[in-house]
Write a protein that holds these residues in place. Structure first.
Motif: not given
Length: 205
Positions: A150, A84, A88, A86, A153-157
């Motif tokens: 992971k 990834i 996380v 970006t 594929q969730r985009t949350c941090k």
């Protein structure tokens, strides 16, 4: 000690992410080394121990609560960050004590739990974790949960620095472990119910 661990882990993760120039070699070592005593973990030590304050470091060779919590979270971050671009990780509160974009791991899992296809399997992982006071069992369960998050594929941090503090507190006493588990349970179950309520209200409107 709480602020010290949060600050240390925050610095360690950003040092590994390096503004997108990710230290892939160290993260790979962390993913493959289950504990900080593993030979494969040695490449993690310089980054990790440079940021830990002296009282957090072992004086007798046995890993301290702070070292165990810090290494465990660095490994969880390494698992999540793999492939990834970006970052996380993000704090849930910034330096000005304002809400930031990071969320608790269990809040992130609560969001994932809304998917009926994974809810049962996720609950089977979370419920035994919430029932144990053995830190090694908890860390092992967290590893599987991060892998599931992971894979979704969730985009949350995730606020991994706060998770490190939770793991530190978890080891202090049985009472502290219970407080941490209860807080995780609140985040996992309440966030999910709240999200569902908001979704239903949105449909009505």
């Amino acid at each position: 000690m709480e602020n010290s661990i949060v600050i240390s882990v925050n610095n360690i993760i950003y040092n590994l992410y390096r503004n997108g120039n990710i230290n892939k070699a160290v993260l790979a070592s962390a993913r493959h080394a289950v504990s900080m005593a593993s030979p494969q973990a040695q490449s993690v030590w310089p980054v990790m121990m440079a940021e830990l304050q002296k009282p957090m470091l072992s004086q007798n060779g046995e890993p301290t609560y702070a070292e165990i919590a810090t290494y465990a979270v660095v490994r969880l971050y390494a698992i999540h960050q793999q492939s990834i671009d970006t970052c996380v990780y993000s704090p849930s509160v910034n330096q000005y004590n304002e809400k930031s974009e990071g969320v608790s791991l269990f809040v992130a899992l609560a969001g994932l739990r809304q998917n009926e296809d994974v809810k049962v399997a996720l609950d089977r992982r979370v419920q035994p974790l919430l029932a144990t006071t053995n830190v090694n069992s908890v860390i092992n369960s967290l590893t599987h949960l991060v892998a599931i998050l992971k894979g979704s594929q969730r985009t949350c941090k995730v606020d991994y620095a706060r998770l490190a503090n939770d793991l530190f507190q978890f080891q202090i006493s049985y009472e502290q472990a219970n407080r941490v588990r209860l807080n995780w349970g609140r985040q996992y179950f309440y966030s999910n119910n709240k999200s569902k309520k908001e979704q239903n209200e949105g449909k009505k409107n």
